[in-house]
Design a protein around this motif. Structure first.
Motif, PDB file in Angstrom:
ATOM      1  N   ILE A  74      -2.209   1.916   3.479  1.00 19.57           N
ATOM      2  CA  ILE A  74      -1.385   0.897   2.917  1.00 19.57           C
ATOM      3  C   ILE A  74       0.292   0.991   2.899  1.00 19.57           C
ATOM      4  N   HIS A  75       0.639  -0.434   3.708  1.00 22.55           N
ATOM      5  CA  HIS A  75       1.798  -0.661   4.039  1.00 22.55           C
ATOM      6  C   HIS A  75       2.655  -1.589   3.054  1.00 22.55           C
ATOM      7  N   VAL A  76       3.500  -1.154   2.854  1.00 20.78           N
ATOM      8  CA  VAL A  76       4.641  -2.526   1.685  1.00 20.78           C
ATOM      9  C   VAL A  76       5.908  -2.586   2.237  1.00 20.78           C
ATOM     10  N   SER A  77       6.938  -3.248   2.768  1.00 19.61           N
ATOM     11  CA  SER A  77       7.973  -3.151   3.573  1.00 19.61           C
ATOM     12  C   SER A  77       9.085  -2.782   2.223  1.00 19.61           C
ATOM     13  N   GLY A  78       8.851  -3.417   0.684  1.00 19.94           N
ATOM     14  CA  GLY A  78      10.009  -2.699  -0.248  1.00 19.94           C
ATOM     15  C   GLY A  78      10.698  -3.270  -0.465  1.00 19.94           C
ATOM     16  N   ARG A  79      10.982  -4.633   0.363  1.00 21.15           N
ATOM     17  CA  ARG A  79      12.064  -5.257   0.782  1.00 21.15           C
ATOM     18  C   ARG A  79      12.141  -6.624   0.260  1.00 21.15           C
ATOM     19  N   LYS A  80      10.832  -6.789  -0.032  1.00 24.09           N
ATOM     20  CA  LYS A  80      10.204  -8.254  -0.322  1.00 24.09           C
ATOM     21  C   LYS A  80      10.240  -8.971  -1.862  1.00 24.09           C
ATOM     22  N   TYR A 125       5.554  -3.275  -7.651  1.00 27.34           N
ATOM     23  CA  TYR A 125       4.681  -2.118  -6.890  1.00 27.34           C
ATOM     24  C   TYR A 125       4.142  -1.199  -7.797  1.00 27.34           C
ATOM     25  N   SER A 126       2.841  -1.341  -7.295  1.00 32.58           N
ATOM     26  CA  SER A 126       2.625  -0.339  -8.628  1.00 32.58           C
ATOM     27  C   SER A 126       1.521   1.070  -7.704  1.00 32.58           C
TER      28      SER A 126
END
Length: 110
Positions: free
Chosen positions: A27-33, A39-40
């Protein structure tokens, strides 16, 4: 069970390394949006990889605390194949040995 990868807009050739080394869904989350900031971690997570050079500090802090609370292995790595490979080997060794919080690997991360 899945592994969560946080940071970096695109994974590029790192995706192939992750699929080779890890035995689960990625599961990839960019963390920049903006939506990523809240996100948890999902309930059934096997490990967390955080790319330190591509993430918001508050998100990194929150994910680290969540992983620690649930006793989920977490690694912080630069977005480079060689650095990530070394970090993944440490995480996999820790998972196999059933480390507790006192092992050197986790002590350096928590």
């Amino acid at each position: 069970m899945a592994y969560v990868v946080i940071g970096a807009d695109r994974l590029g050739n790192i995706n192939a390394l992750l699929e080779e080394k890890l035995d689960g869904e990625l599961i990839h989350v960019s963390g920049r949006k903006k939506k990523d900031q809240a996100y948890s971690l999902p309930q059934m997570v096997k490990g967390v990889i955080v790319f330190t050079d591509y993430i918001n500090h508050n998100l990194a802090k929150r994910v680290k605390a969540d992983a620690k609370k649930r006793n989920v292995p977490i690694v912080f790595a630069k977005r480079s194949v060689s650095h990530l490979e070394c970090s993944l080997e440490q995480m996999m060794a820790c998972q196999k040995e059933g480390c507790d919080r006192s092992c050197a690997y986790k002590r350096s991360l928590h």
